[in-house]
Write an enzyme that holds these catalytic residues in place. Structure first.
Site, mmCIF file in Angstrom:
data_model
loop_
_atom_site.group_PDB
_atom_site.id
_atom_site.type_symbol
_atom_site.label_atom_id
_atom_site.label_comp_id
_atom_site.label_asym_id
_atom_site.label_seq_id
_atom_site.Cartn_x
_atom_site.Cartn_y
_atom_site.Cartn_z
ATOM 1 N N ALA A 399 7.876 5.892 4.357
ATOM 2 C CA ALA A 399 9.048 6.759 4.498
ATOM 3 C C ALA A 399 8.798 8.146 3.896
ATOM 4 C CB ALA A 399 10.250 6.096 3.838
ATOM 5 N N GLN A 438 11.369 5.626 8.458
ATOM 6 C CA GLN A 438 10.071 6.283 8.658
ATOM 7 C C GLN A 438 10.142 6.994 10.003
ATOM 8 O OE1 GLN A 438 6.983 3.361 7.781
ATOM 9 N NE2 GLN A 438 8.094 2.668 5.959
ATOM 10 N N LYS A 450 -0.119 2.949 10.866
ATOM 11 C CA LYS A 450 0.787 4.005 10.414
ATOM 12 C C LYS A 450 0.096 5.362 10.378
ATOM 13 C CE LYS A 450 4.173 1.431 7.672
ATOM 14 N NZ LYS A 450 4.794 1.250 6.351
ATOM 15 N N VAL A 474 -6.493 2.906 -1.227
ATOM 16 C CA VAL A 474 -7.151 3.694 -2.266
ATOM 17 C C VAL A 474 -7.194 2.823 -3.510
ATOM 18 C CG1 VAL A 474 -7.077 5.792 -3.631
ATOM 19 C CG2 VAL A 474 -6.347 5.838 -1.251
ATOM 20 N N ASP A 498 4.706 2.777 -3.164
ATOM 21 C CA ASP A 498 5.688 2.030 -3.954
ATOM 22 C C ASP A 498 5.008 1.086 -4.934
ATOM 23 O OD1 ASP A 498 4.753 0.054 -2.296
ATOM 24 O OD2 ASP A 498 6.587 -0.156 -1.122
ATOM 25 N N CYS A 554 9.481 -22.302 -17.776
ATOM 26 C CA CYS A 554 10.360 -23.470 -17.844
ATOM 27 C C CYS A 554 11.649 -23.238 -17.059
ATOM 28 C CB CYS A 554 10.657 -23.852 -19.289
ATOM 29 S SG CYS A 554 11.723 -22.677 -20.162
#
Length: 980
Positions: A399, A438, A450, A474, A498, A554
């Site tokens: 985006a 996007q 993309k 990368v 992100d 747990c």
């Protein structure tokens, strides 16, 4: 400006949009409007008609129309009654006031938004009518607080669990449930007063039953009414959102200057001419007169007025992107009643850019008849050319990446005839879920790379752009592709990621190669930008985000208390059953060629890692579709019935701890065994999806008929389910305990494994085909693969077992897929702001010019701060260094370690006491034999490959006082010869 708002609200999915524009396309628009092309200029198309099909393409569910009828003060405005919200751009102020009055007079009022960009200055105004009710002011999830105690008092004090702050505010409302003892509170709603981070008071509880244990307080979202004034009133007494607290007086000063600009346009029917001193003086007179008439009478800032006069004819595309992101979020608030609206003005400027420009040559800013005239009027031709000659590396084409490429194209980044290049990389393919934010991607691009798709779309915006696309991650694995040499060729690196770890890695490479890094990110309506400039600022790695809170082992395994716990448990089950175990299975049989070989080795007493789990998987391997269904049903019984019975066997409902308190109290929830019901959709969904996934990993084909309800019923009605047998296994209750790395294997397990393997070999069920499984990689975006369906069913069954509120598929997908919510409005805003920082870096501006930003468009807040100045570290005697410093030493073939140490001392005035290469200690005097190394050559110590020209070393220096730790120094790059 209109397009920057329209794009975002269409992506968001409003019902209908009408675009109005009376102007024709001109060359100027190529640098401001990313949907206008050369052909539109040649054919002199109307701007709205030229872009309408591009906007409609963004979202086929939105009805987009255009209009080019004249709109002036004589126009009958009754046609506006069909709209819920009107957004004005490039409209003179008198007409704005007329339209605003008309909108307010309607019942209900039509929401009004006005947004404009004048050069390096922008203005946004909102009026949603006299009163505007907001149903959800922040968009945050209601807080859930586990209760540890409630006093019988007036007021009653509610205390939450230790180390779990409630994060509520005085005046919040909460409702109670699952309280034992003071049951009168269950289902009631109370207003709270904060006492401490871990407690709050409610009303009188003295007449209630004593509190025993448990209970949850849930925050109640309440609506809030916001009040607005009309444009006419707000012009005289503006309510402004302050974005930069280092300049608190700026909003009112800009307000006065822009009202003066409105008056100038009314007086002269034009904007001030670029660099015209006479127009600047006239605008200054108007500003003084207007300022004196305003209620707050702000002091006129001569610089603001002069720079506004100078640049008003221009248009800074990144500034429009940023303000367009905010404006479009306000439009969405207007039509949905969700999130707090802007009350009522916002001014965002890029004055730091203009302040440092050479304004002595007016020719620098004058138009030249090309696509960059609007930009040139703002920043001058010299800086335009610097942008065109930039080499930029953009990491990520999601985006923010798409928005950044659009900004690059409009700014002309990487379009120089001899210099300049934009390199982009992204390993991902386009998914359907990407299309709502996007904006470079369309439905026919799904499953295409993309980076390649984004590059092609960007060239449609600006064909002059030179762009190279890669499909690489990368990371350390691609250091051959993205070497130090590659980084040193880049002028600026921009991250649109992100993943925090990926950001940290890119930052480390920028630090090593002294490259500027521009980082940004969003999470829903929140966003941030950060400019990292060599020798001026700290790096991204200089600060650390707080670690993500882990769910105790747990809690996941036995004591879930929230839906997030059951979703994570289901995700772990998916990974374990369909990814981890098949992967270990394949790896084991790649190591050992046959079952016979393995049997022989374990019979001879040899220990083979993982063999018992592998043999277990082999012996239980389903052979046909029916057995896959049966296996799924047996797993249902194990997970959702036997697990509950086992826990209640270990800890009956009346179990008490050493202090006498009940074991089963908040946050621990006692489980209730789930009895399988074939006709229950949730139960059937688990069996259905689990059977398909088992068939997939075991390479068992199935047909549409196999998936029918009748087939499942036929198989399951004949299946005998194993009865529950209590186990003596210890249940982990320690919240600090971690998941064990290895499962203990008993001698009985060993004997059973040998028996099972012998049986498989004798039954011809250990053939080469049997020794292979398919490994599934979790994929959240493919709705046909059943991954999210399995996790949703498993999670909600476990939630039912523990009496936890279930989650729908969408919420489950978001949590299980760790989806960071991204929306077009905030991504557009942060990309615009980071592009402004890119212009500053290209211009070589001083430290004071750079700004970091945090924003939350839901509230809304926008906060600009100065970047963190790089810290200087003193070694001794005034010798300092920063994280950006690199010392260099040039050697030769016979250069010894002693020569290296002497060279550092002679060049930098301090002698190293320790030399380290990565994790290898080259010289530590206290280590045995290290003093002998002083005579060894650097070649012998480092052992470089033939193509290696240098090595980066870490050095330390002796402390001033004995007993202190060695002092760190900057990295030292040692070149193996003077020619390097």
């Amino acid at each position: 400006m209109m397009l920057y708002t329209a794009k975002n609200i269409v992506l968001a999915g409003i019902k209908a949009l009408t675009i109005h524009d009376t102007k024709q396309c001109q060359a100027w628009d190529l640098g401001t409007n990313f949907f206008i092309c050369e052909d539109d200029i040649v054919n002199r198309r109307n701007r709205a008609e030229a872009i309408i099909h591009h906007i409609a393409e963004l979202n086929p569910y939105v009805r987009v129309t255009s209009s080019s009828v004249p709109l002036d003060e004589a126009t009958d405005l009754s046609f506006l009654k069909q709209y819920q919200c009107v957004v004005l751009t490039e409209i003179r102020l008198p007409l704005q006031k007329k339209i605003n009055d008309f909108c307010r007079a309607q019942h209900p009022p039509i929401k009004f938004v006005s947004a404009d960009v004048f050069g390096i200055w922008s203005r946004l105004f909102c009026d949603f009518g006299e009163e505007f009710e907001v149903l959800d002011t922040s968009g945050e999830e209601p807080k859930e607080i586990f209760i540890s105690n409630i006093t019988q008092a007036n007021p009653g004090i509610v205390t939450c669990l230790e180390n779990h702050p409630h994060k509520l505010e005085t005046g919040n409302l909460v409702t109670f449930r699952e309280i034992n003892g003071m049951t009168e509170l269950n289902g009631s709603t109370k207003q709270i007063t904060v006492v401490s981070p871990f407690s709050f008071s409610i009303d009188d509880t003295t007449e209630m039953e004593p509190y025993l244990h448990g209970g949850i307080a849930v925050q109640v979202k309440t609506s809030q009414t916001f009040y607005f004034e009309c444009l006419e009133k707000q012009m005289k007494h503006p309510t402004c959102l302050t974005a930069d607290f280092s300049k608190p007086e700026a909003p009112l000063q800009i307000h006065a200057a822009m009202l003066a600009l409105d008056q100038f346009q009314e007086n002269y029917n034009r904007k001030p001419n670029i660099g015209c001193h006479q127009d600047s003086e006239e605008l200054l007179k108007l500003a003084m007169s207007i300022s004196a008439a305003l209620q707050d009478k702000p002091e006129v800032n001569d610089d603001i007025v002069n720079w506004l006069s100078w640049t008003a004819q221009g248009f800074l595309a990144p500034l429009a992107a940023a303000v367009g992101g905010v404006a479009s979020q306000e439009v969405l608030k207007a039509v949905t009643g969700k999130f707090s609206p802007l009350c009522q003005w916002l001014y965002v400027e890029a004055a730091d850019l203009f302040e440092s420009l050479d304004k002595s040559n007016c020719e620098e800013f004058l138009p030249r008849g090309d696509r960059y005239d609007a930009l040139r009027a703002c920043i001058g031709d010299t800086l335009c050319q610097k942008l065109q000659n930039l080499n930029v590396f953009l990491v990520g084409c999601g985006a923010i990446g798409c928005e950044m490429l659009k900004n690059f194209a409009l700014l002309g980044v990487g379009t120089g005839k001899e210099k300049g290049m934009v390199t982009i990389t992204d390993p991902d393919l386009i998914e359907k879920s990407n299309l709502n934010r996007q904006f470079l991607f369309r439905p026919h691009h799904i499953q295409k790379p993309k980076s390649y798709t984004a590059a092609a779309a960007t060239l449609n915006i600006n064909p002059q752009l030179k762009i190279e696309s890669h499909l690489h991650k990368v990371c350390p694995a691609t250091e051959m592709m993205y070497s130090d040499e590659f980084y040193t060729k880049q002028d600026i690196i921009v991250t649109a990621l992100d993943n925090v770890e990926a950001r940290r890695y890119v930052d480390s490479r920028c630090l090593a190669n002294l490259r500027p890094l521009l980082d940004s990110g969003t999470m829903g309506t929140k966003g941030h930008t950060e400019a990292i400039v060599p020798h001026l600022t700290e790096s991204y790695n200089s600060h650390r985000d707080p670690p993500e809170e882990e769910i105790p082992f747990c809690t996941l395994k036995s004591f879930p208390a929230a839906i997030e716990h059951t979703i994570q448990w289901a995700r772990d089950k998916f990974e374990s059953s369909f990814s981890h175990k098949p992967s270990l299975f394949n790896k084991f049989w790649q190591t050992y060629s046959s079952a016979e070989e393995v049997l022989q080795r374990i019979q001879s007493g040899e220990s083979l890692e993982g063999c018992f789990q592998v043999i277990k998987s082999l012996s239980r391997r389903p052979r046909n579709w029916s057995q896959c269904v049966e296996l799924a049903r047996i797993k249902f019984e194990k997970y959702f019935n036997h697990k509950a019975l086992q826990l209640l066997h270990c800890f009956p409902l009346d179990t008490r701890l050493k202090d006498g308190s009940l074991f089963w109290q908040s946050p621990k929830r006692p489980p209730c065994p789930v009895k399988f019901e074939f006709n229950d959709p949730l139960h059937f969904s688990f069996i259905h999806t689990a059977a398909k996934l088992f068939a997939t990993i075991y390479c068992i084909p199935f047909t549409e008929e196999d998936l029918s309800v009748e087939t499942f019923y036929s198989i399951l009605s004949k299946l005998e389910i194993p009865r529950f047998k209590p186990s003596n296994k210890v249940v982990q209750t320690d919240e600090t305990a971690r998941k064990p790395d290895h499962v203990h294997v008993s001698s009985e397990d060993e004997r059973n494994a040998i028996f099972q393997l012998e049986k498989a070999i004798l039954s011809n069920e250990a053939t080469k085909n049997d020794l292979r499984m398919v490994v599934l990689s979790f994929e959240k975006d493919d709705d046909s693969n059943g991954h999210i369906d399995f996790i949703t069913a498993a999670s909600n069954l476990r939630a039912k077992m523990y009496n936890i509120e279930p989650a729908d598929r969408l919420k489950t997908k978001r949590i299980a897929g760790k989806i960071i919510p991204a929306i077009a409005t905030s991504t557009a805003a942060v990309s615009g702001l980071i592009a402004l920082e890119l212009i500053k870096v290209a211009g070589g501006l001083p430290f004071e010019a750079y700004r970091n930003c945090f924003l939350n468009l839901a509230i809304p807040i926008i906060v600009f701060t100065e970047t963190a100045e790089v810290k200087k570290i003193e070694i001794r005697n005034g010798i300092t260094f920063t994280i950006w410093d690199r010392w260099t030493i040039h050697g030769r073939e016979e250069f010894t370690l002693s020569d290296f140490i002497n060279a550092v001392r002679e060049k930098y005035g301090v002698e190293p006491t320790m030399v380290v290469q990565g994790v290898k200690m080259l010289y530590v005097p206290v280590m045995p034999g290290h003093t002998k190394r002083l005579k060894l050559t650097m070649h012998k110590l480092v052992k470089p490959s033939t193509e290696k020209k240098y090595v980066d070393l870490t050095v330390s220096f002796a402390p001033e006082n004995d007993g202190d730790e060695d002092l760190p120094g900057p990295p030292v790059r040692y070149y193996f010869s003077h020619s390097d």
